[in-house]
Scaffold this active site. Structure first.
Site, PDB file in Angstrom:
ATOM      1  N   ASP A 154       0.839  -1.204   0.000  1.00  0.00           N
ATOM      2  CA  ASP A 154       0.000   0.000   0.000  1.00  0.00           C
ATOM      3  C   ASP A 154       0.873   1.253   0.000  1.00  0.00           C
ATOM      4  O   ASP A 154       1.528   1.557   0.997  1.00  0.00           O
ATOM      5  CB  ASP A 154      -0.905  -0.029   1.229  1.00  0.00           C
ATOM      6  CG  ASP A 154      -2.108   0.881   1.100  1.00  0.00           C
ATOM      7  OD1 ASP A 154      -2.187   1.624   0.115  1.00  0.00           O
ATOM      8  OD2 ASP A 154      -2.968   0.838   1.990  1.00  0.00           O
ATOM      9  N   ASP A 155       0.891   1.966  -1.121  1.00  0.00           N
ATOM     10  CA  ASP A 155       1.665   3.206  -1.276  1.00  0.00           C
ATOM     11  C   ASP A 155       3.173   2.981  -1.359  1.00  0.00           C
ATOM     12  O   ASP A 155       3.956   3.921  -1.166  1.00  0.00           O
ATOM     13  CB  ASP A 155       1.379   4.193  -0.145  1.00  0.00           C
ATOM     14  CG  ASP A 155      -0.005   4.818  -0.233  1.00  0.00           C
ATOM     15  OD1 ASP A 155      -0.689   4.586  -1.249  1.00  0.00           O
ATOM     16  OD2 ASP A 155      -0.407   5.532   0.713  1.00  0.00           O
ATOM     17  N   CYS A 174      -5.595   4.282  -4.270  1.00  0.00           N
ATOM     18  CA  CYS A 174      -5.692   2.912  -3.749  1.00  0.00           C
ATOM     19  C   CYS A 174      -6.954   2.171  -4.182  1.00  0.00           C
ATOM     20  O   CYS A 174      -6.881   1.102  -4.789  1.00  0.00           O
ATOM     21  CB  CYS A 174      -5.648   2.933  -2.226  1.00  0.00           C
ATOM     22  SG  CYS A 174      -4.275   3.851  -1.519  1.00  0.00           S
ATOM     23  N   ARG A 217      -7.565  -1.040  -6.783  1.00  0.00           N
ATOM     24  CA  ARG A 217      -8.121  -2.315  -6.311  1.00  0.00           C
ATOM     25  C   ARG A 217      -9.344  -2.741  -7.125  1.00  0.00           C
ATOM     26  O   ARG A 217      -9.523  -3.917  -7.416  1.00  0.00           O
ATOM     27  CB  ARG A 217      -8.464  -2.200  -4.822  1.00  0.00           C
ATOM     28  CG  ARG A 217      -7.242  -2.310  -3.935  1.00  0.00           C
ATOM     29  CD  ARG A 217      -7.494  -1.797  -2.527  1.00  0.00           C
ATOM     30  NE  ARG A 217      -6.382  -2.144  -1.660  1.00  0.00           N
ATOM     31  CZ  ARG A 217      -5.184  -1.575  -1.689  1.00  0.00           C
ATOM     32  NH1 ARG A 217      -4.934  -0.617  -2.555  1.00  0.00           N
ATOM     33  NH2 ARG A 217      -4.216  -1.960  -0.868  1.00  0.00           N
ATOM     34  N   LYS A 257      -6.330  -4.688   3.491  1.00  0.00           N
ATOM     35  CA  LYS A 257      -7.153  -3.533   3.142  1.00  0.00           C
ATOM     36  C   LYS A 257      -8.160  -3.894   2.053  1.00  0.00           C
ATOM     37  O   LYS A 257      -7.789  -4.423   1.011  1.00  0.00           O
ATOM     38  CB  LYS A 257      -6.236  -2.401   2.667  1.00  0.00           C
ATOM     39  CG  LYS A 257      -6.934  -1.148   2.181  1.00  0.00           C
ATOM     40  CD  LYS A 257      -5.888  -0.068   2.001  1.00  0.00           C
ATOM     41  CE  LYS A 257      -6.375   1.090   1.177  1.00  0.00           C
ATOM     42  NZ  LYS A 257      -5.369   2.164   1.098  1.00  0.00           N
ATOM     43  N   HIS A 284     -11.360  -1.536   1.189  1.00  0.00           N
ATOM     44  CA  HIS A 284     -11.549  -0.196   0.618  1.00  0.00           C
ATOM     45  C   HIS A 284     -12.435  -0.192  -0.631  1.00  0.00           C
ATOM     46  O   HIS A 284     -12.277   0.660  -1.505  1.00  0.00           O
ATOM     47  CB  HIS A 284     -10.180   0.425   0.291  1.00  0.00           C
ATOM     48  CG  HIS A 284     -10.199   1.928   0.294  1.00  0.00           C
ATOM     49  ND1 HIS A 284      -9.143   2.690  -0.174  1.00  0.00           N
ATOM     50  CD2 HIS A 284     -11.145   2.807   0.709  1.00  0.00           C
ATOM     51  CE1 HIS A 284      -9.434   3.962  -0.046  1.00  0.00           C
ATOM     52  NE2 HIS A 284     -10.649   4.061   0.489  1.00  0.00           N
ATOM     53  N   HIS A 331       1.667   2.314   4.055  1.00  0.00           N
ATOM     54  CA  HIS A 331       0.710   3.423   4.093  1.00  0.00           C
ATOM     55  C   HIS A 331       0.790   4.136   5.445  1.00  0.00           C
ATOM     56  O   HIS A 331       0.977   3.508   6.478  1.00  0.00           O
ATOM     57  CB  HIS A 331      -0.687   2.836   3.882  1.00  0.00           C
ATOM     58  CG  HIS A 331      -1.766   3.839   3.627  1.00  0.00           C
ATOM     59  ND1 HIS A 331      -2.268   4.668   4.607  1.00  0.00           N
ATOM     60  CD2 HIS A 331      -2.473   4.122   2.505  1.00  0.00           C
ATOM     61  CE1 HIS A 331      -3.235   5.416   4.091  1.00  0.00           C
ATOM     62  NE2 HIS A 331      -3.384   5.106   2.821  1.00  0.00           N
ATOM     63  N   ASP A 338       0.192  -0.398  -5.232  1.00  0.00           N
ATOM     64  CA  ASP A 338      -1.110   0.004  -5.761  1.00  0.00           C
ATOM     65  C   ASP A 338      -1.143   1.363  -6.431  1.00  0.00           C
ATOM     66  O   ASP A 338      -2.134   1.706  -7.088  1.00  0.00           O
ATOM     67  CB  ASP A 338      -2.178  -0.066  -4.662  1.00  0.00           C
ATOM     68  CG  ASP A 338      -1.865   0.836  -3.481  1.00  0.00           C
ATOM     69  OD1 ASP A 338      -0.749   1.394  -3.417  1.00  0.00           O
ATOM     70  OD2 ASP A 338      -2.730   0.982  -2.596  1.00  0.00           O
ATOM     71  N   ASN A 339      -0.105   2.168  -6.280  1.00  0.00           N
ATOM     72  CA  ASN A 339      -0.061   3.493  -6.928  1.00  0.00           C
ATOM     73  C   ASN A 339       1.307   4.099  -6.655  1.00  0.00           C
ATOM     74  O   ASN A 339       2.188   3.457  -6.067  1.00  0.00           O
ATOM     75  CB  ASN A 339      -1.176   4.420  -6.433  1.00  0.00           C
ATOM     76  CG  ASN A 339      -1.422   4.404  -4.947  1.00  0.00           C
ATOM     77  OD1 ASN A 339      -2.503   4.050  -4.495  1.00  0.00           O
ATOM     78  ND2 ASN A 339      -0.410   4.752  -4.169  1.00  0.00           N
ATOM     79  N   LYS A 391       1.401   9.991  -6.074  1.00  0.00           N
ATOM     80  CA  LYS A 391       0.034   9.504  -5.883  1.00  0.00           C
ATOM     81  C   LYS A 391      -0.998  10.637  -5.981  1.00  0.00           C
ATOM     82  O   LYS A 391      -0.798  11.722  -5.451  1.00  0.00           O
ATOM     83  CB  LYS A 391      -0.057   8.833  -4.513  1.00  0.00           C
ATOM     84  CG  LYS A 391      -1.444   8.360  -4.095  1.00  0.00           C
ATOM     85  CD  LYS A 391      -1.372   7.781  -2.707  1.00  0.00           C
ATOM     86  CE  LYS A 391      -2.740   7.403  -2.162  1.00  0.00           C
ATOM     87  NZ  LYS A 391      -2.654   6.874  -0.795  1.00  0.00           N
TER      88      LYS A 391
END
Length: 553
Positions: A44-45, A82, A86, A139, A141, A230, A336-337, A390
């Site tokens: 994540d991130d 994010c 997904r 996660k 989301h 994250h 994810d980004n 991001k």
């Protein structure tokens, strides 16, 4: 006579049993013994330039080993946020088709539902048809309603946080509308184990899920959706202390160092250059010694979180090897980004809640009661050599590391620099499971997949799966991009207006600094027409909310 009768009886029974077995095995797209397991790991991130195998300076031996055993993708593209990524990942389709036209914006407008739409089939639902067990941790989301829960989207077992972020040590909330972070296990409200650290706990849980059904020999699809690295930046001291002092020269120096180290690793072209810094970045030399000390600690904590993430990836791989599962498991590791630049502790909306419930003092940085982000300054170093981070539809916001190794990967220690996207993962998994994507699902028509299988690259060593005519586009909060071959159409200016669109030739430079819209008017018009066709086909609505206004990650 009796013996002869029994002999004929047993022969007939044996024949019927064999025929039944044959019919049963043919009724499944793939027999469980042959269908490969799939382990999808999402950080994540995580920034593009972090991993050792990509030329980064953070120690990631487990992921570096995976890279040696498989393929690194240097031009893997996600969405800029994010939840959007997904939705695209689990559907193999564009974000508006999947229901996530804008992150955390829930409406009745098709394309902006704020949860997975009925226009797509989630990966776990379809894989279940091939006899797969399906598990996820971390996660989610992708919607807060009970009907949006992973338990209702094809995951047999799940332990997830429903929000876009969470405290890594407790259920203490990080958003004003959720003072206690919501967790569910298998669709039911769950409590966070006291004292558990997110990445460690999610790894334990996922291993327990796989182990619970291991003896039945059915294949599994396991989705490890880690919440690290994250924000808030929290991790045990044993992981970050090894990086103490490493970033004392500042983010501008790190950015330049990573430009060169990524070149040396063969991840970016040797002629790559750095784009201009985002104007909100404060020069390192203008900071006081105390401010520099605190900034350096931010990056030390972030590196420690990545270090711990790598340790847990190693735990997953070791488990697979110990149980004899590794040889038949495809492992995909992605972020994810682009690197995260948000710093909600000082924002007008989130700030009051966070400042009341957390601290950002230097002495307590990294602990359960601390809320720290590393901000746009370090994010610029994380996305080196790309523009911004991001939230933007620039390359820096949408390019991420990807490593694929294990079963069905016949190329080893290779770097693939061809353009691929997050939408290519679902078709890859379906081809591995020998599944055809249907035209309708549960009585409703669904959109065809927008990605293509990566197997020609993984198995045959082909250079590309998308030719120069392939169009990949995205809109989020008024920021848009469209890619066709080496050309990229871009808008990051508010308010949304076609007159602000820019055109870049990425074969000349990756930094998006030279707008060639005036030099190539015919190419610009061609891509503009592609954009209009795309935006109508997926249901893009403009204007959208002002860029970044009041929306959570």
């Amino acid at each position: 006579m009796k013996r002869q009768y029994l002999s004929h009886f047993y022969s007939a029974t044996t024949l019927l049993a064999l025929l039944s077995l044959l019919i049963f095995s043919c009724s499944k797209p793939n027999s469980p013994e042959k269908a490969p397991n799939i382990l999808l790991i999402v950080a994540d991130d995580l920034a593009y330039a972090d991993l050792g195998s990509f030329g980064g300076d953070i120690e990631t031996p487990s992921l570096d080993q995976l890279a040696k055993e498989g393929i690194r993708f240097s031009q893997y593209h996600t969405a800029p946020f994010c939840a959007v990524t997904r939705a695209m990942m689990l559907s193999g389709n564009y974000n508006h088709v999947a229901g996530m036209g804008s992150q955390d914006l829930v409406t009745g407008v098709p394309g902006y539902e704020g949860h997975l739409s009925e226009r797509i089939i989630p990966i776990p639902e379809l894989l279940q048809q091939a006899g797969y067990h399906t598990y996820t941790v971390g996660k989610w989301h992708l919607g807060l309603r009970p009907e949006d829960n992973p338990h209702r989207k094809g995951f047999e077992k799940s332990f997830v946080t429903l929000e876009g972020g969470a405290n890594h040590y407790s259920s203490r909330g990080i958003f004003p509308d959720a003072p206690e972070s919501p967790y569910t296990e298998n669709g039911q409200k769950a409590n966070w184990p006291e004292g558990a650290y997110s990445t460690d706990f999610y790894t334990d849980k996922l291993i327990s899920y796989i182990e619970s059904n291991r003896e039945d020999k059915q294949p599994f699809f396991a989705f490890a959706a880690y919440t690290s690295p994250h924000w808030p930046l929290q991790v045990d001291e044993k992981y970050w202390e090894k990086y103490e002092g490493r970033y004392d020269e500042g983010y501008e120096v790190l950015r330049k160092k990573r430009l060169e180290s990524l070149k040396k690793a063969g991840i970016i072209p040797s002629n790559a250059s750095l784009p201009d810094l985002h104007p909100i970045v404060t020069p390192w030399d203008s900071l006081s010694p105390e401010e520099q000390q605190k900034e350096a600690r931010k990056m030390e904590l972030y590196a420690g979180m990545v270090d711990n993430l790598d340790f847990n990836v190693g735990r997953l791989v070791s488990y697979l090897k110990e149980k004899g599962l590794y040889e038949n498991t495809l492992i995909v590791f992605v972020s994810d980004n682009g690197a995260a630049a948000e710093d909600f502790y000082y924002s007008s909306y989130f700030g009051p809640f966070l400042q009341e419930n957390y601290t950002d003092t230097y002495e307590e940085m990294g602990q359960e009661n601390s809320f720290i982000s590393y901000g746009p300054q370090w994010a610029e170093a994380g996305t080196s050599p790309y523009r911004y981070f991001k939230g933007y539809t620039t390359e820096g916001g949408m390019i991420a590391p990807m490593i694929i190794a294990g079963s069905h990967v016949l190329q080893t220690n290779q770097i693939v620099d061809q353009f691929v996207t997050v939408m290519d993962l679902a078709p890859t998994f379906y081809q591995l499971a020998d599944l055809e994507y249907p035209a309708d699902w549960k009585g409703k028509e669904v959109k065809p997949l927008a990605g293509k299988s990566l197997l020609p690259i993984l198995q045959e060593g082909k250079n590309e799966i998308h030719d120069s005519t392939y169009v990949f586009a995205l809109e989020h909060r008024g920021r848009i991009m469209l890619r066709k071959g080496k050309w990229k159409l871009l808008n990051i200016t508010a308010p949304y207006s076609e007159e602000n669109f820019e055109l870049y030739d990425l074969s000349v430079s990756l930094d998006e600094q030279n707008n060639v819209k005036e030099r190539y008017p015919e190419k610009y018009e061609e891509l503009l027409q592609e954009w209009n066709t795309y935006s109508k086909s997926v249901g893009v609505r403009t204007p959208t909310p002002r860029l970044g206004e009041g929306l959570k990650d």
